[in-house]
Design an enzyme around this catalytic site. Sequence first.
Site, PDB file in Angstrom:
ATOM      1  N   ARG A  59     -74.349 -78.018 -14.840  1.00 28.59           N
ATOM      2  CA  ARG A  59     -73.957 -78.833 -13.675  1.00 28.59           C
ATOM      3  C   ARG A  59     -72.586 -78.392 -13.170  1.00 28.59           C
ATOM      4  O   ARG A  59     -72.232 -78.611 -12.028  1.00 28.59           O
ATOM      5  CB  ARG A  59     -73.973 -80.344 -14.017  1.00 28.59           C
ATOM      6  CG  ARG A  59     -73.497 -81.210 -12.849  1.00 28.59           C
ATOM      7  CD  ARG A  59     -73.978 -82.664 -12.918  1.00 28.59           C
ATOM      8  NE  ARG A  59     -73.809 -83.261 -14.214  1.00 28.59           N
ATOM      9  CZ  ARG A  59     -72.640 -83.639 -14.750  1.00 28.59           C
ATOM     10  NH1 ARG A  59     -71.533 -83.495 -14.064  1.00 28.59           N
ATOM     11  NH2 ARG A  59     -72.605 -84.176 -15.947  1.00 28.59           N
ATOM     12  N   TYR A 112     -78.666 -83.158  12.930  1.00 31.43           N
ATOM     13  CA  TYR A 112     -79.873 -83.407  12.144  1.00 31.43           C
ATOM     14  C   TYR A 112     -79.957 -84.898  11.764  1.00 31.43           C
ATOM     15  O   TYR A 112     -78.950 -85.506  11.405  1.00 31.43           O
ATOM     16  CB  TYR A 112     -79.850 -82.514  10.897  1.00 31.43           C
ATOM     17  CG  TYR A 112     -80.957 -82.798   9.919  1.00 31.43           C
ATOM     18  CD1 TYR A 112     -82.290 -82.813  10.332  1.00 31.43           C
ATOM     19  CD2 TYR A 112     -80.676 -83.055   8.584  1.00 31.43           C
ATOM     20  CE1 TYR A 112     -83.310 -83.083   9.433  1.00 31.43           C
ATOM     21  CE2 TYR A 112     -81.687 -83.319   7.677  1.00 31.43           C
ATOM     22  CZ  TYR A 112     -83.005 -83.334   8.115  1.00 31.43           C
ATOM     23  OH  TYR A 112     -84.007 -83.607   7.224  1.00 31.43           O
ATOM     24  N   ASP A 184     -71.824 -76.905  10.420  1.00 31.35           N
ATOM     25  CA  ASP A 184     -73.150 -76.680   9.840  1.00 31.35           C
ATOM     26  C   ASP A 184     -73.706 -75.409  10.485  1.00 31.35           C
ATOM     27  O   ASP A 184     -74.047 -75.402  11.664  1.00 31.35           O
ATOM     28  CB  ASP A 184     -74.044 -77.899  10.112  1.00 31.35           C
ATOM     29  CG  ASP A 184     -75.408 -77.784   9.436  1.00 31.35           C
ATOM     30  OD1 ASP A 184     -75.878 -76.642   9.262  1.00 31.35           O
ATOM     31  OD2 ASP A 184     -76.000 -78.821   9.106  1.00 31.35           O
ATOM     32  N   LYS A 209     -83.585 -73.171   4.897  1.00 31.75           N
ATOM     33  CA  LYS A 209     -84.052 -72.612   6.165  1.00 31.75           C
ATOM     34  C   LYS A 209     -83.982 -71.081   6.129  1.00 31.75           C
ATOM     35  O   LYS A 209     -84.592 -70.476   5.276  1.00 31.75           O
ATOM     36  CB  LYS A 209     -83.242 -73.230   7.310  1.00 31.75           C
ATOM     37  CG  LYS A 209     -83.144 -74.763   7.227  1.00 31.75           C
ATOM     38  CD  LYS A 209     -84.496 -75.390   7.456  1.00 31.75           C
ATOM     39  CE  LYS A 209     -84.631 -76.861   7.119  1.00 31.75           C
ATOM     40  NZ  LYS A 209     -83.545 -77.680   6.703  1.00 31.75           N
TER      41      LYS A 209
HETATM   42  N1  LCS Z   1     -78.448 -79.307   8.388  1.00 28.10           N
HETATM   43  C1  LCS Z   1     -79.348 -79.002   9.336  1.00 28.10           C
HETATM   44  C2  LCS Z   1     -78.884 -78.428  10.631  1.00 28.10           C
HETATM   45  C3  LCS Z   1     -80.698 -79.205   9.094  1.00 28.10           C
HETATM   46  O1  LCS Z   1     -81.576 -78.883  10.048  1.00 28.10           O
HETATM   47  C4  LCS Z   1     -81.105 -79.774   7.854  1.00 28.10           C
HETATM   48  C5  LCS Z   1     -82.534 -80.034   7.541  1.00 28.10           C
HETATM   49  C6  LCS Z   1     -80.128 -80.093   6.911  1.00 28.10           C
HETATM   50  C7  LCS Z   1     -78.816 -79.827   7.204  1.00 28.10           C
HETATM   51  C8  LCS Z   1     -80.483 -80.676   5.567  1.00 28.10           C
HETATM   52  O2  LCS Z   1     -80.963 -79.685   4.741  1.00 28.10           O
HETATM   53  P1  LCS Z   1     -81.970 -79.939   3.500  1.00 28.10           P
HETATM   54  O3  LCS Z   1     -81.361 -81.035   2.687  1.00 28.10           O
HETATM   55  O4  LCS Z   1     -83.270 -80.331   4.078  1.00 28.10           O
HETATM   56  O5  LCS Z   1     -81.980 -78.633   2.793  1.00 28.10           O
HETATM   57  N2  LCS Z   1     -83.368 -79.961   8.643  1.00 28.10           N
HETATM   58  C9  LCS Z   1     -84.637 -80.178   8.680  1.00 28.10           C
HETATM   59  C10 LCS Z   1     -85.398 -80.107   9.848  1.00 28.10           C
HETATM   60  O6  LCS Z   1     -84.949 -79.930  10.995  1.00 28.10           O
HETATM   61  N3  LCS Z   1     -86.671 -80.258   9.563  1.00 28.10           N
HETATM   62  O7  LCS Z   1     -86.852 -80.523   8.232  1.00 28.10           O
HETATM   63  C11 LCS Z   1     -85.570 -80.492   7.576  1.00 28.10           C
END
Ligand code: LCS
Length: 393
Positions: A59, A112, A184, A209
């Site tokens: 961790r 998001y 971000d 992504k």
């Molecule tokens: N930041 C952005 C710009 C995102 O699009 C997402 C997830 C996150 C942070 C969070 O990331 P995660 O915890 O899912 O790895 N966006 C998503 C979307 O547009 N569709 O499904 C997830």
Amino acid sequence: MSKKFKHMETEMIHEGYDSKEMLGSLTPPIFQTSTFTFDTAEQGAARFAGEEEGHVYSRISNPTVQVLEQKLAALEKAEKGLAFASGMAAISAVLIALTKANDHIICSSGLYGCTFGLLSMMDEKYNIQTDYVDMSDVKNIEAKIRPETKVFYIETPINPTMEVIDLELVIHIARKHNVLVVVDNTFSTPYLQRPIELGADVVVHSATKYLGGHGDVIAGLAAGKKELMEQIAATTQKDIGGVLSPFDAWLVIRGLKTLPLRMDRHSDNALQIAEKLKQHPKVKRVFYPGDPDAAGYSVMKKQMKSGGGTLSFEIDGGKEEAQGFLNNLQFISIAVSLGDTETLIQHPATMTHAVIPEERRQEMGITDALIRLSVGIEAWQDIWEDLEQALNC
Ligand code: LCS
């Protein structure tokens, strides 16, 4: 370790890892262990006291995860990277570490849905208020700055409206008012855009992504100055504990090797699809930063290598027409997430951004007619054929 390569394509593959340190293993081994043994009790004590370098417990640090953290730092031109169990784990660790009760955040006008949820929770629990501001005008931002303003939180391009924020401009204002800037960089990746080179303090990612790129892992990353990242590592990363597993780190490391190839193809395909969508009578508006007619095109050219692989568009009609169109698609998958090899399509108003109250969602430009398309790396002609037949149904 930094070999200081001149080109990012080489950095993606070679930075952060030296096979000589790992019995010549070409790919980084997966250190699937929860803990690390100490030679003596004194050595354990020294590691806990920070007097001796070395791993203690996964961790806190893990050799496989460390390779990914070093790679990200090199790619983002940051001093230190940190890996998390998801993009949201990265964002929450960073924002909670940088703020305290009664502080204030200024955010881009869209973001998001779950990040909106996190900021709303921080307001409810700790009175950390957020103002959502159209950052295209300096006056809008300066009008909202208060003595308690700690952080500017920016997505660019914004999910899902694809609006581009001028980072140079916003960072200039932040410096003037002694505010930290968190960007971000999920939609752009360091291959297309490097906010830290422009003066941002922290970059966060959903590595789920484009960085992972194959739809097989949930992961998050953050990078920035050593002091700041060490503070985050020692507090919210360690004590909240949303850390990345070694196997998931390994998947992201593998994904990164082909990121430049994939991003170029995603961007080329997205531009072709944007052009085609613009000409279709059932499409009212197309939002793609790489489109020379887009409002943010000049800012995109200034700070990004290309427009990236995601676009959105408004279909003629509302929720019913949008859902009908999605249901008519044949091979394009209806799914949230983005940045995968497969083309994915979703309806933000009822899916990724459904948690945002309707009025605010409308203010952000997320109408019921808006559809988000993550353009994959298939042949763009096949992607267009499917979209066109579904629009014509
Ligand atoms: N930041 C952005 C710009 C995102 O699009 C997402 C997830 C996150 C942070 C969070 O990331 P995660 O915890 O899912 O790895 N966006 C998503 C979307 O547009 N569709 O499904 C997830």
